[in-house]
Design a protein around this motif. Sequence first.
Motif, PDB file in Angstrom:
ATOM      1  N   ARG A 271      70.851  24.206  29.216  1.00 15.26           N
ATOM      2  CA  ARG A 271      71.904  23.276  28.787  1.00 15.26           C
ATOM      3  C   ARG A 271      73.296  23.683  29.273  1.00 15.26           C
ATOM      4  O   ARG A 271      74.185  22.853  29.384  1.00 15.26           O
ATOM      5  CB  ARG A 271      71.892  23.080  27.277  1.00 15.26           C
ATOM      6  N   ARG A 272      73.492  24.950  29.606  1.00 16.33           N
ATOM      7  CA  ARG A 272      74.823  25.422  30.021  1.00 16.33           C
ATOM      8  C   ARG A 272      75.101  24.997  31.468  1.00 16.33           C
ATOM      9  O   ARG A 272      74.263  25.228  32.350  1.00 16.33           O
ATOM     10  CB  ARG A 272      74.865  26.949  29.910  1.00 16.33           C
ATOM     11  N   THR A 273      76.261  24.421  31.686  1.00 17.19           N
ATOM     12  CA  THR A 273      76.580  24.007  33.055  1.00 17.19           C
ATOM     13  C   THR A 273      77.679  24.880  33.645  1.00 17.19           C
ATOM     14  O   THR A 273      78.580  25.344  32.928  1.00 17.19           O
ATOM     15  CB  THR A 273      77.041  22.540  33.102  1.00 17.19           C
ATOM     16  N   VAL A 274      77.593  25.127  34.945  1.00 12.79           N
ATOM     17  CA  VAL A 274      78.685  25.755  35.698  1.00 12.79           C
ATOM     18  C   VAL A 274      78.946  24.865  36.904  1.00 12.79           C
ATOM     19  O   VAL A 274      78.009  24.406  37.564  1.00 12.79           O
ATOM     20  CB  VAL A 274      78.346  27.181  36.190  1.00 12.79           C
ATOM     21  N   ARG A 275      80.214  24.640  37.156  1.00 10.05           N
ATOM     22  CA  ARG A 275      80.573  23.645  38.182  1.00 10.05           C
ATOM     23  C   ARG A 275      79.804  22.356  37.885  1.00 10.05           C
ATOM     24  O   ARG A 275      79.858  21.850  36.785  1.00 10.05           O
ATOM     25  CB  ARG A 275      80.311  24.181  39.572  1.00 10.05           C
ATOM     26  N   ASP A 276      78.973  21.906  38.831  1.00  8.02           N
ATOM     27  CA  ASP A 276      78.321  20.627  38.562  1.00  8.02           C
ATOM     28  C   ASP A 276      76.854  20.761  38.189  1.00  8.02           C
ATOM     29  O   ASP A 276      76.152  19.751  38.051  1.00  8.02           O
ATOM     30  CB  ASP A 276      78.425  19.713  39.802  1.00  8.02           C
ATOM     31  N   GLY A 277      76.386  21.970  38.075  1.00 13.56           N
ATOM     32  CA  GLY A 277      74.936  22.115  37.822  1.00 13.56           C
ATOM     33  C   GLY A 277      74.658  22.955  36.594  1.00 13.56           C
ATOM     34  O   GLY A 277      75.567  23.493  35.955  1.00 13.56           O
ATOM     35  N   ARG A 278      73.386  23.040  36.267  1.00  9.23           N
ATOM     36  CA  ARG A 278      72.996  23.881  35.128  1.00  9.23           C
ATOM     37  C   ARG A 278      72.755  25.304  35.605  1.00  9.23           C
ATOM     38  O   ARG A 278      72.353  25.529  36.745  1.00  9.23           O
ATOM     39  CB  ARG A 278      71.707  23.340  34.509  1.00  9.23           C
TER      40      ARG A 278
ATOM     41  N   ALA B 154      66.820  42.502  27.775  1.00 11.36           N
ATOM     42  CA  ALA B 154      67.947  42.257  26.867  1.00 11.36           C
ATOM     43  C   ALA B 154      69.277  42.395  27.597  1.00 11.36           C
ATOM     44  O   ALA B 154      70.222  41.638  27.349  1.00 11.36           O
ATOM     45  CB  ALA B 154      67.869  43.212  25.676  1.00 11.36           C
ATOM     46  N   SER B 155      69.345  43.344  28.533  1.00 13.34           N
ATOM     47  CA  SER B 155      70.575  43.497  29.321  1.00 13.34           C
ATOM     48  C   SER B 155      70.791  42.243  30.177  1.00 13.34           C
ATOM     49  O   SER B 155      71.900  41.686  30.224  1.00 13.34           O
ATOM     50  CB  SER B 155      70.441  44.752  30.201  1.00 13.34           C
ATOM     51  N   ASP B 156      69.742  41.768  30.824  1.00 11.03           N
ATOM     52  CA  ASP B 156      69.849  40.542  31.626  1.00 11.03           C
ATOM     53  C   ASP B 156      70.181  39.334  30.745  1.00 11.03           C
ATOM     54  O   ASP B 156      70.912  38.433  31.161  1.00 11.03           O
ATOM     55  CB  ASP B 156      68.534  40.277  32.374  1.00 11.03           C
ATOM     56  N   ALA B 157      69.622  39.311  29.549  1.00 11.22           N
ATOM     57  CA  ALA B 157      69.857  38.169  28.655  1.00 11.22           C
ATOM     58  C   ALA B 157      71.331  38.081  28.263  1.00 11.22           C
ATOM     59  O   ALA B 157      71.917  36.992  28.224  1.00 11.22           O
ATOM     60  CB  ALA B 157      68.975  38.287  27.411  1.00 11.22           C
ATOM     61  N   VAL B 158      71.938  39.236  27.987  1.00 12.00           N
ATOM     62  CA  VAL B 158      73.377  39.235  27.660  1.00 12.00           C
ATOM     63  C   VAL B 158      74.157  38.758  28.883  1.00 12.00           C
ATOM     64  O   VAL B 158      75.062  37.920  28.786  1.00 12.00           O
ATOM     65  CB  VAL B 158      73.841  40.645  27.214  1.00 12.00           C
ATOM     66  N   GLN B 159      73.793  39.263  30.064  1.00 10.16           N
ATOM     67  CA  GLN B 159      74.480  38.887  31.305  1.00 10.16           C
ATOM     68  C   GLN B 159      74.395  37.376  31.528  1.00 10.16           C
ATOM     69  O   GLN B 159      75.396  36.728  31.865  1.00 10.16           O
ATOM     70  CB  GLN B 159      73.819  39.645  32.466  1.00 10.16           C
ATOM     71  N   ILE B 160      73.221  36.825  31.316  1.00  4.99           N
ATOM     72  CA  ILE B 160      73.016  35.385  31.520  1.00  4.99           C
ATOM     73  C   ILE B 160      73.868  34.560  30.542  1.00  4.99           C
ATOM     74  O   ILE B 160      74.361  33.485  30.883  1.00  4.99           O
ATOM     75  CB  ILE B 160      71.507  35.048  31.357  1.00  4.99           C
ATOM     76  N   HIS B 161      74.062  35.074  29.355  1.00  7.77           N
ATOM     77  CA  HIS B 161      74.846  34.350  28.348  1.00  7.77           C
ATOM     78  C   HIS B 161      76.359  34.547  28.541  1.00  7.77           C
ATOM     79  O   HIS B 161      77.157  33.945  27.811  1.00  7.77           O
ATOM     80  CB  HIS B 161      74.463  34.797  26.927  1.00  7.77           C
ATOM     81  N   GLY B 162      76.759  35.404  29.474  1.00 11.19           N
ATOM     82  CA  GLY B 162      78.188  35.634  29.706  1.00 11.19           C
ATOM     83  C   GLY B 162      78.876  36.088  28.432  1.00 11.19           C
ATOM     84  O   GLY B 162      78.309  36.866  27.648  1.00 11.19           O
TER      85      GLY B 162
END
Length: 385
Positions: free
Chosen positions: A268-275, A333-341
């Motif tokens: 659901r999270r978008t960056v620029r014009d895409g998800r 978990a480290s990647d998950a935090v990174q993905i969530h910014g």
Amino acid sequence: MTASLTGPRGGAAGTDDVTGPVRDFVTTEIAPYADEWDQDERLPPKLLIRMAELGLWAPFLPTGSGGSDMTWSTLGRVHEEIGRGCSSVRSFLTVHTMVTWTVHRWGTEEQRERWLPRLAAGDLLGAFCLTEPDSGSDASAAGTVAEPTGSGWVINGEKKWMTAGQVAGLLLVFCRTARGMSAFLVPAGTPGVEVTPLTGVMGTRASMLAGIVLRDVRVGPDALIGPPGWAAGTVMTGALDLGRYSVACGSVGIVQACLDACVAYTSRRTVRDGRLSELQLIRRKVSDMVVGSRAARLLCAEAGRLKDADDPATIMATWVAKYQASTAATAAASDAVQIHGANGFSAQYPVARLYRDAKVAEIIEGSTELQQLTIASEAYREVAR
Ligand SMILES: Cc1cc2nc3c(=O)[nH]c(=O)nc-3n(C[C@H](O)[C@H](O)[C@H](O)COP(=O)(O)OP(=O)(O)OC[C@H]3O[C@@H](n4cnc5c(N)ncnc54)[C@H](O)[C@@H]3O)c2cc1C
């Protein structure tokens, strides 16, 4: 009274059917509240009672002892599900399993009759008391001492980092005796037992950790498990193996929770014009979580299958499973935090808690370094055979 999840209505004993109802329980009654419990640094009594109603405290015991004859394979899947929802709850189950199994496996008939019904029902919670302020990985350095008196034993020493120590009613305390390391069942209310909550820890913050001082604690001869000096090679090895298995399975749950959270968030999270989900570098992290959870689940299944077959190879299989699962959990978990910014840093998303909880799994029940040493030693032993 709610029907037990582990009894006939919740899935046939010894089959995997039980994990569906447990999954529903975790999804509706654990996962939504795990962050709140993490912030409160405690589990609510009503949750512990609910788990008792559902038969989750000791389903591995035989039906005659208050369990439901659940196989280790199925128990592993149950602990995975609980770990997916909340590692603090899984931690409670881990130590309770270690204490309850010790009484069942190595206790006398009298000890079993006295303690198992309440442990099985969850009326009484167990705490596993091995670590001390100055001894952790090297348990042989423990300084707590039990000395014989005319009518039993007197125990003096200090234990630290006891999961569930704030609420446990029965302590399994490891002590030095003249014959070597011995294990004692000490009711938490015994005069001379002083319990101090440990707060402000990094992860599994709701696991109600405690430090426990034992000052001239007098127990009867019936408190000792097995003969004096017997605990190191039997109780410690056996109970720690089960604890390691539970932590491994719980770590699979952490990877799964990271995966679920990341798929939902990036969809659901978008960056620029895409998800976010459309970005290849995000997809790479997600695919690592898929592979990490599947590989760890298979290793846990192997360890569980060997336990069910009473095969001693389960000990090494459990080391391997725990090493892979706990390191996969910290990576996921480290990647998950990174993905969530920045959102990954907030308490509004579960990944910050998953990140902190995952790290604990690399420290307890044999740290990552001890696993590496043990697994490599076995490799050299096999070559030498
Ligand atoms: C949240 C939490 C819950 C816990 N619950 C319990 C509980 O219920 N009951 C209980 O008894 N204990 C419990 N513990 C304690 C836990 O078992 C110990 O933390 C663990 O055994 C490691 O011991 P230590 O912390 O003293 O680290 P140390 O043994 O001091 O090790 C420090 C570092 O040195 C490394 N190291 C140690 N020996 C070697 C070696 N030979 N070679 C290479 N590296 C090595 C370790 O891997 C680690 O990285 C808990 C701890 C935590 C954090």
